[in-house]
Design a protein around this motif. Sequence first.
Motif, mmCIF file in Angstrom:
data_model
loop_
_atom_site.group_PDB
_atom_site.id
_atom_site.type_symbol
_atom_site.label_atom_id
_atom_site.label_comp_id
_atom_site.label_asym_id
_atom_site.label_seq_id
_atom_site.Cartn_x
_atom_site.Cartn_y
_atom_site.Cartn_z
ATOM 1 N N PRO B 552 38.771 40.174 42.780
ATOM 2 C CA PRO B 552 39.479 38.913 42.657
ATOM 3 C C PRO B 552 39.461 38.646 41.085
ATOM 4 O O PRO B 552 38.628 38.994 40.345
ATOM 5 N N THR B 553 40.528 37.831 40.616
ATOM 6 C CA THR B 553 40.979 37.738 39.366
ATOM 7 C C THR B 553 39.810 36.987 38.695
ATOM 8 O O THR B 553 39.612 37.125 37.237
ATOM 9 N N VAL B 554 39.263 36.031 39.410
ATOM 10 C CA VAL B 554 38.062 35.227 38.698
ATOM 11 C C VAL B 554 36.940 36.007 38.143
ATOM 12 O O VAL B 554 36.286 35.687 37.328
ATOM 13 N N LEU B 555 36.815 37.138 38.792
ATOM 14 C CA LEU B 555 35.793 38.352 38.520
ATOM 15 C C LEU B 555 36.006 39.248 37.239
ATOM 16 O O LEU B 555 35.119 39.648 36.592
ATOM 17 N N GLU B 556 37.328 39.280 37.352
ATOM 18 C CA GLU B 556 37.826 40.402 36.278
ATOM 19 C C GLU B 556 37.333 40.203 34.981
ATOM 20 O O GLU B 556 37.020 41.127 34.348
ATOM 21 N N ASN B 557 37.283 39.054 34.435
ATOM 22 C CA ASN B 557 36.982 38.743 32.899
ATOM 23 C C ASN B 557 35.485 39.174 32.772
ATOM 24 O O ASN B 557 35.316 39.848 31.757
ATOM 25 N N ASN B 558 34.629 38.678 33.871
ATOM 26 C CA ASN B 558 33.276 39.166 33.568
ATOM 27 C C ASN B 558 32.984 40.507 33.600
ATOM 28 O O ASN B 558 32.436 41.040 32.715
ATOM 29 N N ILE B 559 33.792 41.205 34.489
ATOM 30 C CA ILE B 559 33.520 42.802 34.720
ATOM 31 C C ILE B 559 33.960 43.471 33.312
ATOM 32 O O ILE B 559 33.228 44.253 32.888
ATOM 33 N N SER B 560 35.191 42.868 32.868
ATOM 34 C CA SER B 560 35.596 43.649 31.639
ATOM 35 C C SER B 560 34.761 43.267 30.524
ATOM 36 O O SER B 560 34.458 44.240 29.737
ATOM 37 N N SER B 561 34.249 42.209 30.477
ATOM 38 C CA SER B 561 33.497 41.733 29.249
ATOM 39 C C SER B 561 32.011 42.560 29.385
ATOM 40 O O SER B 561 31.481 42.960 28.341
ATOM 41 N N PHE B 562 31.777 42.580 30.447
ATOM 42 C CA PHE B 562 30.390 43.231 30.638
ATOM 43 C C PHE B 562 30.519 44.792 30.182
ATOM 44 O O PHE B 562 29.534 45.444 29.331
ATOM 45 N N GLU B 563 31.707 45.450 30.613
ATOM 46 C CA GLU B 563 31.719 46.714 30.195
ATOM 47 C C GLU B 563 31.885 47.002 28.769
ATOM 48 O O GLU B 563 31.268 47.922 28.330
#
Lengths: 228, 764
Positions: B552-563
């Motif tokens: 989901p797009t809402v999560l994408e930010n989180n995931i990429s910044s965590f990476e």
Amino acid sequence: MPPKRKQPASLTTSTLVPRHIKIAKKKMATAQSKYEAEECRKWFDKYADKDNRDLIGPDGCQSFFSDIGISLESIQPLIIGYKMKSSRMGYITWDEWFDVIKPNICSMVNDGKLKVVVDQWEGSVLNDPEEYMQFYLFTFNYAKTTGQKSMDVETAIAFWQIMLQDKYPIVKSFIQFLQEAHPVKVINKDQWSNMLYFCQSVPEDLRNYDNTSSWPVLFDDYVEWRQS
Amino acid sequence: MTLRRKAIDFDQHFSQLIDMLNGIYSFSSKQQQIKGMTMYQVVYDMCIAIPRPFTDRLFTGIAEYIDGHTTNECKMMLTNDDIVTSYARAFERFALAAEYMSRGCCYLDRINTSNYTGGSRSANSATSGKYRKQNVEALALLLWKNNVLFTIRDKYQNKLFYQVFELIRQDRDGDDAPHSTIKSVVTSLVQVNSFTEQPLQLYIEEFERPYLVHTKRYYEAEAAREIAAGSISGFMQRASDRLQQEIMRNNQYCHSTSHGRIVKEFEAQYITAYQDRIIDEFEIMLKDERFQDCTLAYSLLSRIPDGLKPILDIYQNYVAKLGKEIVTQLGSSVTKNPKSYVDQLLALHQKYYQVNQQVFSSDPLFTAAVDKAFRTIINDTAGTNLPANGPETLARYCDMMMKKNAGKKEPAAAKRKGLKKPVDMDEGDQEERLMKMVTLFKYVEDKDVFQKFYSRMLAKRLIYGASSSEELEINMINRLKEICGVEYTSKLNKMFTDMSLSSDLNTKFKNFVKEKNLTGHVNMDILVLTAGAWPLNQKEDVGPDTNKIQIPTVLENNISSFETFYGNQYNGRRLLWQWNLTRGEIRINHLDRNYELQVSLYQMLILILFNEGTSLAVNDIILQSGLTEADTTRSLKPLIDMHILETVNGEPLSQTSEIKVNTSFTSKRTKIKVTAAAQGDSQQESQSARKSVDEDRRMYLQAAIVRIMKSRQVLPHVQLIQEIFDQANSRFSPSVIMIKKCIEQLLEKQFIARQERDTYVYVA
């Protein structure tokens, strides 16, 4: 290779050759050798593959064996393969051919004579346990499909029928076990080599079979199958 | 009193001596005043008389006197009916008299025995007439033996011992018998021989042997009567009583050397002869819990060689049978309710440990039998009850104890079944239960199976935060470590380390987000789990399907910044997202109340799709979410079951179904937990766990073989198998077939080769 320059000689008329003639013969060696090589090639060419003149293919082999009067169902094609140190069943390369046929060419030009030699080979291989073991182990690599580590169980059965069944009655029920219980699809080298030892050391009634010994599991299964 | 040699009249002196001897042997009171000194003087004078000492004549004279006396005594005795008593009395007196006499004659003894031991003289010269020269006491006893004992034996049908045995028989029958009299008769046999080289020989020949025969006959007959009379329990009681009596009797009558032999004879007649009967009944005793009888059987059978073995076997099988019955009765409920499995088996265990203590006097053999029995119960894979697999069930039990709502879940289950009373379980209770569980765990042979299941369940508890207490978890792991070693629990420990590292990481990540002023982040917790330490299904993270999942797009930010964040923190580490384990909360806004759903990521994906429209075909869902078909239906199912979504017309879910949002959804709670996926596949799950255990074992065995062969170079087959058994034993008990297969694989791979028959060699 020990065999046996003398043997074919004893077949022909000149059993006893005086010493000086022998020496004379040596001098003639090169000339004779050339002749032998030519004869050899001639004979080889008769069966060689159309596309590859240095190889006799399966068809060529078949006609070669039938020409010299050897049954494909017998052990003798294997004996020839063994003597030629052939690497692959159904194929004979020029080198393999040359090494074995050339020394015997004198006595073999006549097709029928080779059979006699092969009979002799068979006798000597079958009667010498050490040699027979070599021959048996050779057969595994010779008969399995090239590139595969193991041999199809059907192939193995066929060869055991030819090689072992007459000598060791236990083979018959072993084959029956393979066909009825389908324990394996292939026979690996270890199983193959243990088979001969199994035949030699375990009697038909299995009385001395020791399942704590290092027999491959296949043999344990067989014994269990027999007992159930 | 003089020591000088002088000429004396032998006859006069000798008659003086005879008088004295008469006095001694007849114990007559008028001669009481015989003084040792006087007698000594008389003897001394005779022994050093001039011109020649009368030593030989004196000795012969004394011998003849005793000879006559004993013959007389014997005759006297035989006039009595009760020979035993008269013999005993006469012998006591005679022995005493002989001792007195020997004191008076000690000078004579000294001459005789010094001649005797001088050794230079031949045996002939030491003989004086028909009597061999020796100590006069020895002579007296010898004459007694010949003239009394042997005479009665040979000429009077052994009357004496006939009567003795008769008396003992009476004693055994329960009548009174003169114990001390019998005792002195019996000991006389030892006493008369006390000067010979084999003092016990006479006793053994004259008494012990016939006594053994009598004992045998007596108890043979009695045991036969008793066994025929009725119950085994009566018989054993009788045997036990008899045994005590017989031991007493031994002390009363026999020389201490024969005690063992006589008891043995008794045991042979009473116990060995009927041990089969006792053994036959032993199981019934156990079944009826006639523990007194069990104790009797135990104490009797423990007396005979190998006597306990059969009842140990019976005992072991009996306990094993009880255990298996419990397991069978539980049936397949075990998977859901491991508690009753553990509780009942523990109760059984405790019971029979107590029995061991109280009934079998804590004999270690019996403890071992119970242990063996439990080993067969716990490790029974042969299938009395397949789902009730010991190691797996125990792991489930641990899971149940350590899950957060261990206390709550059970009453809920109980309520459903209409049972009463929720059982409250506080932490201490759980701790104690887990401690007890360890008793059973010790019997587990396939410790690796337990480990596999335990770590899988632990992973779930940790990932979903379902563990009730970290302390509980750590304690349990320490207990396992104690039993199985550090290696066994290293992965479990690693999992805990990951958890605490992750919690640090999350804090750091939140700071990171704040610092960098990144926007568009939803609240998110991340666990970074070390690959290999966690028992996660590897196939799911590398399968091509996972890549297709539309996060989901809402999560994408989180995931990429965590990476990015993680990449900065740890250079060179690779993150693999385990989407299938992810859970999240989602809020429903379209209804009268704002429900919060706790769902899995997959379900979240599906639910978010419905933001765009209220109705979607299953095929579209698959297409848009990027989930596999199986995952889709599995995730949809609970949502539909809870009526958050519905199929059109309520038809069963299929690939062509049309799914729409249930607009009239209501629930009492606002927070709703949706089960991640159908739990029904626990069977499948345990199968896959099992499979991976098998895989692990093969690897383990092959590694062990290579290790052993590398250090040994050449090793015979049997020895290799043995060494592998030794190495593997702490983890699991491998089958020989499995080992052989592994050996064959290694032969095939040419790590090892056959050298001769039954010998392998390491191929470098």
